[in-house]
Design an enzyme around this catalytic site. Structure first.
Site, PDB file in Angstrom:
ATOM      1  N   ASP A 281       3.335  -4.061   8.069  1.00 56.18           N
ATOM      2  CA  ASP A 281       2.111  -3.287   7.864  1.00 56.18           C
ATOM      3  C   ASP A 281       0.965  -4.276   8.048  1.00 56.18           C
ATOM      4  OD1 ASP A 281      -0.165  -2.098   6.942  1.00 56.18           O
ATOM      5  OD2 ASP A 281       0.631  -1.561   4.967  1.00 56.18           O
TER       6      ASP A 281
ATOM      7  N   GLN B  75      -4.226  -4.941   7.205  1.00 58.06           N
ATOM      8  CA  GLN B  75      -5.182  -5.954   6.744  1.00 58.06           C
ATOM      9  C   GLN B  75      -5.008  -7.277   7.477  1.00 58.06           C
ATOM     10  OE1 GLN B  75      -7.632  -5.254   4.791  1.00 58.06           O
ATOM     11  NE2 GLN B  75      -6.952  -3.313   3.924  1.00 58.06           N
TER      12      GLN B  75
ATOM     13  N   HIS C 257       0.874  -1.179   0.000  1.00 55.06           N
ATOM     14  CA  HIS C 257       0.000   0.000   0.000  1.00 55.06           C
ATOM     15  C   HIS C 257       0.917   1.236   0.000  1.00 55.06           C
ATOM     16  CE1 HIS C 257      -2.799   2.954   1.800  1.00 55.06           C
ATOM     17  NE2 HIS C 257      -3.783   2.145   1.487  1.00 55.06           N
TER      18      HIS C 257
ATOM     19  N   LYS D 264     -10.385  -0.507  10.489  1.00 52.39           N
ATOM     20  CA  LYS D 264     -10.474  -1.709   9.666  1.00 52.39           C
ATOM     21  C   LYS D 264     -10.812  -2.937  10.503  1.00 52.39           C
ATOM     22  CE  LYS D 264      -7.192   0.012   6.230  1.00 52.39           C
ATOM     23  NZ  LYS D 264      -8.043   0.377   5.086  1.00 52.39           N
TER      24      LYS D 264
ATOM     25  N   CYS E  25      -4.652   2.416  -3.747  1.00 53.86           N
ATOM     26  CA  CYS E  25      -3.434   2.967  -3.141  1.00 53.86           C
ATOM     27  C   CYS E  25      -2.265   2.003  -3.285  1.00 53.86           C
ATOM     28  CB  CYS E  25      -3.640   3.309  -1.662  1.00 53.86           C
ATOM     29  SG  CYS E  25      -4.899   4.548  -1.398  1.00 53.86           S
TER      30      CYS E  25
HETATM   31  C1  LIG Z   1      -2.327  -2.796   3.571  1.00 54.16           C
HETATM   32  C2  LIG Z   1      -2.684  -1.433   4.061  1.00 54.16           C
HETATM   33  N1  LIG Z   1      -1.743  -0.682   4.658  1.00 54.16           N
HETATM   34  C3  LIG Z   1      -2.009   0.542   5.126  1.00 54.16           C
HETATM   35  C4  LIG Z   1      -3.252   1.099   5.024  1.00 54.16           C
HETATM   36  C5  LIG Z   1      -3.481   2.480   5.548  1.00 54.16           C
HETATM   37  O1  LIG Z   1      -4.380   2.471   6.585  1.00 54.16           O
HETATM   38  P1  LIG Z   1      -4.916   3.871   7.166  1.00 54.16           P
HETATM   39  O2  LIG Z   1      -5.435   4.627   5.997  1.00 54.16           O
HETATM   40  O3  LIG Z   1      -5.986   3.457   8.116  1.00 54.16           O
HETATM   41  O4  LIG Z   1      -3.777   4.540   7.839  1.00 54.16           O
HETATM   42  C6  LIG Z   1      -4.260   0.372   4.411  1.00 54.16           C
HETATM   43  C7  LIG Z   1      -5.608   0.970   4.236  1.00 54.16           C
HETATM   44  O5  LIG Z   1      -6.201   0.963   3.182  1.00 54.16           O
HETATM   45  C8  LIG Z   1      -3.979  -0.928   3.922  1.00 54.16           C
HETATM   46  O6  LIG Z   1      -4.916  -1.658   3.325  1.00 54.16           O
END
Ligand SMILES: Cc1ncc(COP(=O)(O)O)c(C=O)c1O
Lengths: 150, 408
Positions: free
Chosen positions: B198, B201, B121, B224, B364
């Site tokens: 990270d 998910q 992401h 999430k 993203c």
């Molecule tokens: C794999 C992953 N990392 C990071 C994020 C970023 O999360 P946040 O926007 O809640 O900071 C997301 C959210 O879409 C994600 O799916």
């Protein structure tokens, strides 16, 4: 017609699948690029201007049926058009999309006041999140015209 | 078959209609819906206990502080961590930025390497680009195997003592592929680098115990996993958090402040400058409580069944291409797909008319899209409140999309 049938008219799918004037120009031309960062749609426009008139145009792009069909229909329309009519055309398109407000007196003698095929995009109005898709090529065209008028 | 159907009534929003039909919410990878208990916990805080934390001597301040710290304890306990190793942050994105700036900046120099994977992401790419720009470190990508899992075979050519950080996703929000946590954390340790997961998910969908996996940092977002927006967690090994500099300065995070110098409060408070999102932290705690009551093993099994069913039903739709592992043991419940030449945004619009919420776009993850040579996908993703009928509704609507676009 259901909202979806109104959105995805045959003529729109036809322009989506068989975009007009796809490609690039060579020689002396003006180039403009537009994109919608949130969805990734892109539209690249080349126009050749001679005197006060667009004499040739080509586009490239990628995106949803609405942005690409809107662009393809726009290409059909703009070649041969004087600049002054183009501004009016853009305004009329934006009026139809509820992006701009005002009057749009239809005058068959002025090509910029007649939307023609573009009216097929009316159905987009019922899908507010998609209006920016339809507008992408027009925003790009405006950018190109601004380059011409410097 | 696990039936979590009765849980649906805990989620008020699932009762609403969209475009005249039942809401079929298939966008939990973007954000999840909230159970009544989470809404109540936040409401209760504002109605009865609202006060700033860690400051006042009065009763409300003590109650708010206790609730805030109890939430920290719950979130930490959920991942097998000590409360003092868990920092409340705005979300996964802020967590990774804190690591990049707070740890990366003072441990990286020109020529060092940061390894990420191509399925990341933007939240796990851009912060590393930013610190690379300042430090002169280089960002190196691991690519994918045929089955969309991370290809770790190229590590051999990359791994050396220049590698300082390996940062990777525990589960892709696009393909659903699980990250190779053990291989990459072992690789990091073998060259004295740190590993960052990270887990935006991962933690919502699978039981994670940081004492079972030898990693250095982990970041995830409450929204999430049934919690509110605006709060998330950054976990780090105690010694890593000690080494990490605060990225933000202000109230709450100090020990002493003189005209020109200050000293920091102990971890985790040195990373929590300013008034934190108190109600959100409490809501986060309530979300964890809800997930624990259902059981992460039950949630994981339920999602695996749904995912297997969805993969099977989707494979029956002509012209449909799935971008992600076919093997449900290698993946979670985010399913990205394309349908003939129908652009994902058109798919999303058509599905929305049937009350079905899916995501369309690059999710993203532009480097991944470029790598897969696709501009966008449509994505359906599941959580504990989804039912098999949701998959059926999706399939019916996809057939409708094919018809509208004249695919035969
Ligand atoms: C794999 C992953 N990392 C990071 C994020 C970023 O999360 P946040 O926007 O809640 O900071 C997301 C959210 O879409 C994600 O799916």
């Amino acid at each position: 017609m259901s909202g979806l049938d109104e959105l995805y008219r045959e003529v729109i799918l036809d322009h989506y699948r068989n975009p007009r004037r796809r490609g690039t120009l060579s020689g002396d031309y003006i180039h403009a690029e537009g994109n919608n960062p949130s969805c990734g749609d892109e539209f690249f426009l080349d126009i050749e201007v001679s005197g006060d008139t667009i004499t040739d145009a080509a586009m490239q792009g990628y995106g949803c049926s609405i942005s690409q069909a809107s662009g393809s229909m726009m290409m059909d329309k703009i070649v041969g058009m004087p600049m002054s009519d183009l501004r009016e055309l853009i305004h009329n398109f934006k009026l139809m999309m509820s992006i701009e407000e005002g009057d749009s007196p239809v005058d068959e003698d002025r090509p910029g006041s007649v939307l023609g095929d573009l009216e097929a995009l009316q159905g987009v109005r019922k899908f507010p999140v998609r209006i920016k898709c339809a507008d992408l090529p027009w925003a790009t065209l405006t950018d190109a015209l601004d380059q011409v008028s410097g | 078959m696990i039936d979590l159907r009765s849980l649906r009534s805990d989620f008020p929003i699932l009762d609403r209609e969209v475009n005249g039909t039942r809401l079929v919410y298939l966008d939990s990878a973007a954000t999840t819906q909230k159970p009544q208990s989470v809404l109540d916990a936040m409401d209760d805080y504002y109605r009865l206990h609202n006060s700033n934390v860690h400051r006042g001597a009065h009763t409300l301040a003590a109650e708010a502080t206790e609730m805030y710290e109890a939430a920290r304890g719950r979130v930490a306990g959920f991942i097998g961590a000590q409360p003092n190793d868990l920092v409340f942050v705005r979300g996964a994105t802020t967590g990774i930025n804190f690591i990049a700036y707070g740890w990366g900046l003072n441990h990286l120099k020109a020529g060092d390497k940061i390894i990420v994977t191509i399925m990341e992401h933007h939240a796990n790419i851009v912060p590393w680009q930013l610190v690379s720009r300042i430090t002169g470190a280089e960002l190196v990508y691991l690519e994918l195997n045929e089955d969309y899992t991370v290809d770790t075979s190229s590590l051999e050519g990359i791994l050396d003592d220049k590698v300082k950080i390996i940062s990777f996703s525990g589960m892709s929000n696009v393909t659903g592929a699980l990250g190779p946590i053990k291989v990459l954390s072992d690789a990091a340790r073998s060259v004295g680098a740190i590993s960052v997961v990270d887990a935006a998910q991962l933690v919502p969908h699978t039981a994670v115990d940081v004492t079972d996996i030898d990693i250095d940092f982990l970041a995830f977002s409450a929204h999430k996993m049934l919690g509110p927006t605006g709060i998330g967690a950054l976990w780090g090994k105690t010694e890593r958090l000690e080494e990490m500099e605060p990225t933000e300065g202000g109230g709450e995070m100090i020990n002493t402040v003189d005209r020109h110098e200050s000293t920091w409060a102990p971890v985790p408070h040195k990373f929590e400058a300013g008034t934190p999102p108190i109600a959100e932290a409490i809501g986060f705690g309530a979300a964890i409580e809800y997930l624990e009551a259902v059981g992460m093993d039950v949630i994981e099994a339920h999602e695996r069944e749904l995912t297997a069913y969805a993969l099977e039903r989707l494979s029956e739709v002509p012209d449909l291409t799935i971008y992600g592992p076919k093997d449900v043991t290698l993946r979670g419940g985010a399913i990205s797909f394309e349908l003939g030449d129908i652009h994902p945004h058109d798919i999303a619009t058509i599905l929305d008319q049937d009350g079905i919420a899916v995501r369309a776009g690059h999710h993203c993850a532009k480097p991944l899209m470029q790598y897969l040579e696709i501009p966008a996908t449509a994505r359906a993703s599941f959580y504990l409140y989804n039912v098999f009928e949701d998959v059926d509704a999706l399939v019916v609507s996809l057939h409708k999309a094919r018809e509208l676009f004249g695919l035969t």
